[in-house]
Design an enzyme around this catalytic site. Structure first.
Site, PDB file in Angstrom:
ATOM      1  N   ARG A  55      69.190  64.182  48.530  1.00 39.49           N
ATOM      2  CA  ARG A  55      68.146  64.557  47.587  1.00 39.49           C
ATOM      3  C   ARG A  55      68.240  63.681  46.346  1.00 39.49           C
ATOM      4  O   ARG A  55      67.236  63.287  45.761  1.00 39.49           O
ATOM      5  CB  ARG A  55      68.252  66.036  47.200  1.00 39.49           C
ATOM      6  CG  ARG A  55      67.301  66.406  46.054  1.00 39.49           C
ATOM      7  CD  ARG A  55      67.153  67.901  45.861  1.00 39.49           C
ATOM      8  NE  ARG A  55      68.383  68.646  45.930  1.00 39.49           N
ATOM      9  CZ  ARG A  55      69.297  68.732  44.949  1.00 39.49           C
ATOM     10  NH1 ARG A  55      69.119  68.070  43.805  1.00 39.49           N
ATOM     11  NH2 ARG A  55      70.382  69.446  45.112  1.00 39.49           N
ATOM     12  N   TYR A 108      40.259  61.151  41.055  1.00 40.52           N
ATOM     13  CA  TYR A 108      40.531  61.786  42.343  1.00 40.52           C
ATOM     14  C   TYR A 108      40.543  63.304  42.191  1.00 40.52           C
ATOM     15  O   TYR A 108      41.110  63.837  41.232  1.00 40.52           O
ATOM     16  CB  TYR A 108      41.869  61.279  42.882  1.00 40.52           C
ATOM     17  CG  TYR A 108      42.392  62.056  44.065  1.00 40.52           C
ATOM     18  CD1 TYR A 108      41.604  62.252  45.197  1.00 40.52           C
ATOM     19  CD2 TYR A 108      43.673  62.592  44.055  1.00 40.52           C
ATOM     20  CE1 TYR A 108      42.079  62.969  46.280  1.00 40.52           C
ATOM     21  CE2 TYR A 108      44.163  63.301  45.133  1.00 40.52           C
ATOM     22  CZ  TYR A 108      43.357  63.489  46.243  1.00 40.52           C
ATOM     23  OH  TYR A 108      43.835  64.200  47.312  1.00 40.52           O
ATOM     24  N   ASP A 180      46.754  54.870  38.076  1.00 46.17           N
ATOM     25  CA  ASP A 180      46.836  55.093  39.518  1.00 46.17           C
ATOM     26  C   ASP A 180      46.293  53.830  40.183  1.00 46.17           C
ATOM     27  O   ASP A 180      45.086  53.567  40.148  1.00 46.17           O
ATOM     28  CB  ASP A 180      46.012  56.322  39.901  1.00 46.17           C
ATOM     29  CG  ASP A 180      46.122  56.666  41.387  1.00 46.17           C
ATOM     30  OD1 ASP A 180      46.401  55.752  42.190  1.00 46.17           O
ATOM     31  OD2 ASP A 180      45.903  57.840  41.741  1.00 46.17           O
ATOM     32  N   LYS A 205      48.630  55.580  51.407  1.00 46.71           N
ATOM     33  CA  LYS A 205      47.438  54.773  51.594  1.00 46.71           C
ATOM     34  C   LYS A 205      47.805  53.328  51.959  1.00 46.71           C
ATOM     35  O   LYS A 205      48.453  53.109  52.954  1.00 46.71           O
ATOM     36  CB  LYS A 205      46.572  54.857  50.338  1.00 46.71           C
ATOM     37  CG  LYS A 205      46.357  56.285  49.808  1.00 46.71           C
ATOM     38  CD  LYS A 205      45.788  57.248  50.830  1.00 46.71           C
ATOM     39  CE  LYS A 205      45.285  58.560  50.236  1.00 46.71           C
ATOM     40  NZ  LYS A 205      46.286  59.416  49.630  1.00 46.71           N
TER      41      LYS A 205
END
Length: 385
Positions: A55, A108, A180, A205
């Site tokens: 983690r 978005y 972004d 993406k």
């Protein structure tokens, strides 16, 4: 072996940054370290640079993060379990109750939902502004503004914002500019070089590029912000697994060649749409008539693989076209090798319905893949007929 990749070309960095042959086996591809924990030399005897728990850190994820930073031209890269996890981490690190942010009017839907439905409950306020109009952004800034959140090109109307001007506005106000960069990718645009403080990606993406992994990333030059984000990610646990990190790393190797083909195909699709009587308007920054064309040409290498357009006949007609393609798959997401079509108002941007960010109901968004351009154009033409 190549250790310092900072002076190498983009394509070379994509293949070599953070990706040395495995010192034990000589494997030329970074291994998938599918482990949750690591043996230690003794209690309190952790070796310098050693790993303790996945983690906190994992060697495959480390390689992915080094490559992310190298491609964006930043000092630090952090990988997250999703693009929204990366977005959430940046917002929670940069903002406190009572703070204010400026959000683009073409953002978005998931980002808007997080800010409007979650962060406002935490005492954060926001103002929506057209980021393409610098004076409008200036008017939206308040004394308590700590952040400008920018997408360029924006999703889904492909608006273009002047990153250098926005960075100057933000810094004058004592705020940060977060960009972004998912649509453009670091191959086409590097916001840190234009003054941005933070770059965010949905690596799901274009960076992953094959529609087979969900992930996010944050890149920054700030040592302090990196430590804050690392602490929050370790505390909250929004980390990608080793296989997800490996898939993202694998995808980035071919980003440059894929983006060239995405751009080539998008340009051909755009010109076909412009000629079709069933198309009302085409949104693409590569068009000379696009209001942000000159700015995009200045701060981007090319104009990208995303195309939006409105159809004649209204919303019902748009839904029929979206359902009528064969090669363009009706699906959310973007940036994969396959072409996708979606209706933003009913799909990715449903959460902005009724708000100032609501998108036109006759709008369709294309993620143009790397198939034969002739086949893609024929598919769209048949659906529009």
């Amino acid at each position: 072996m190549v250790h310092d990749t900072s002076k190498l070309g983009f394509e070379t960095r994509a293949i070599h940054a953070g990706q040395q042959p495995d010192p034990r086996t000589g494997a030329v591809i970074v291994p998938i370290y599918q482990t949750s924990t690591y043996a230690q030399d003794g209690v309190g005897g952790l070796r310098e640079g050693a790993y303790e728990y996945s983690r906190t850190a994992n060697p495959t994820r480390t390689a992915c993060e080094q490559a992310l930073a190298a491609l964006e031209g930043g000092r630090h890269g952090l990988a997250f379990a999703s693009g929204m996890a990366a977005t959430d981490a940046v917002l929670r690190t940069a903002l406190r109750p009572g703070d204010h942010l400026v959000l683009g009017n073409d953002a978005y839907g998931g980002t808007f939902r997080l800010i409007d439905k979650v962060l406002t409950q935490w005492g954060v306020t926001y103002t929506v502004a057209n980021l393409s109009i610098v004076d409008e952004v200036r008017s939206a800034i308040r004394p308590e503004t700590k952040l400008i959140w920018c997408e360029t090109p924006s999703n889904p109307l492909l608006g273009i914002a002047d990153l250098t001007a926005l960075a100057e506005l933000a810094h004058t106000a004592g705020a940060q500019l977060v960009v972004d960069n998912t649509f453009a990718t670091p191959y086409l645009q590097r916001p840190l070089e234009l003054g941005a403080d933070v770059v965010v990606h949905s690596t799901t993406k274009y960076l992953g590029g094959h529609s087979d992994v969900v992930g996010g990333a944050v890149i920054t030059n700030s040592d302090e912000l990196r430590e804050q984000l690392f602490f929050l990610r370790n505390s909250a646990g929004a980390v990608p697994g080793p296989f997800d990190s490996w898939l993202t790393l694998r995808g980035m190797k071919t980003l440059a060649v894929r983006m060239e083909r995405h751009c080539d195909n998008a340009e051909r699709v755009v010109h076909a749409l412009l000629k079709h009587p069933g198309v009302d308007r085409v949104y693409y920054p590569g068009l000379p008539e696009h209001p942000g064309h000159e700015l995009a040409a200045k701060q981007m290498r090319r104009f990208g693989g995303m195309v939006s357009f409105t159809v004649t006949g209204g919303g019902e007609r748009a839904l029929a076209v979206a359902a009528g393609t064969k090669l363009f798959v009706l699906a959310e997401s973007l940036g994969g090798i396959e072409s996708l079509i979606e209706h933003p108002g009913k799909m990715t941007h449903a959460s902005v319905a009724g708000s100032t960010l609501q998108v036109p109901d006759d709008l369709l968004r294309l993620s143009v893949g790397i198939e034969s351009a002739e086949d893609l154009i024929a598919d769209l033409s048949a659906a529009l007929a």
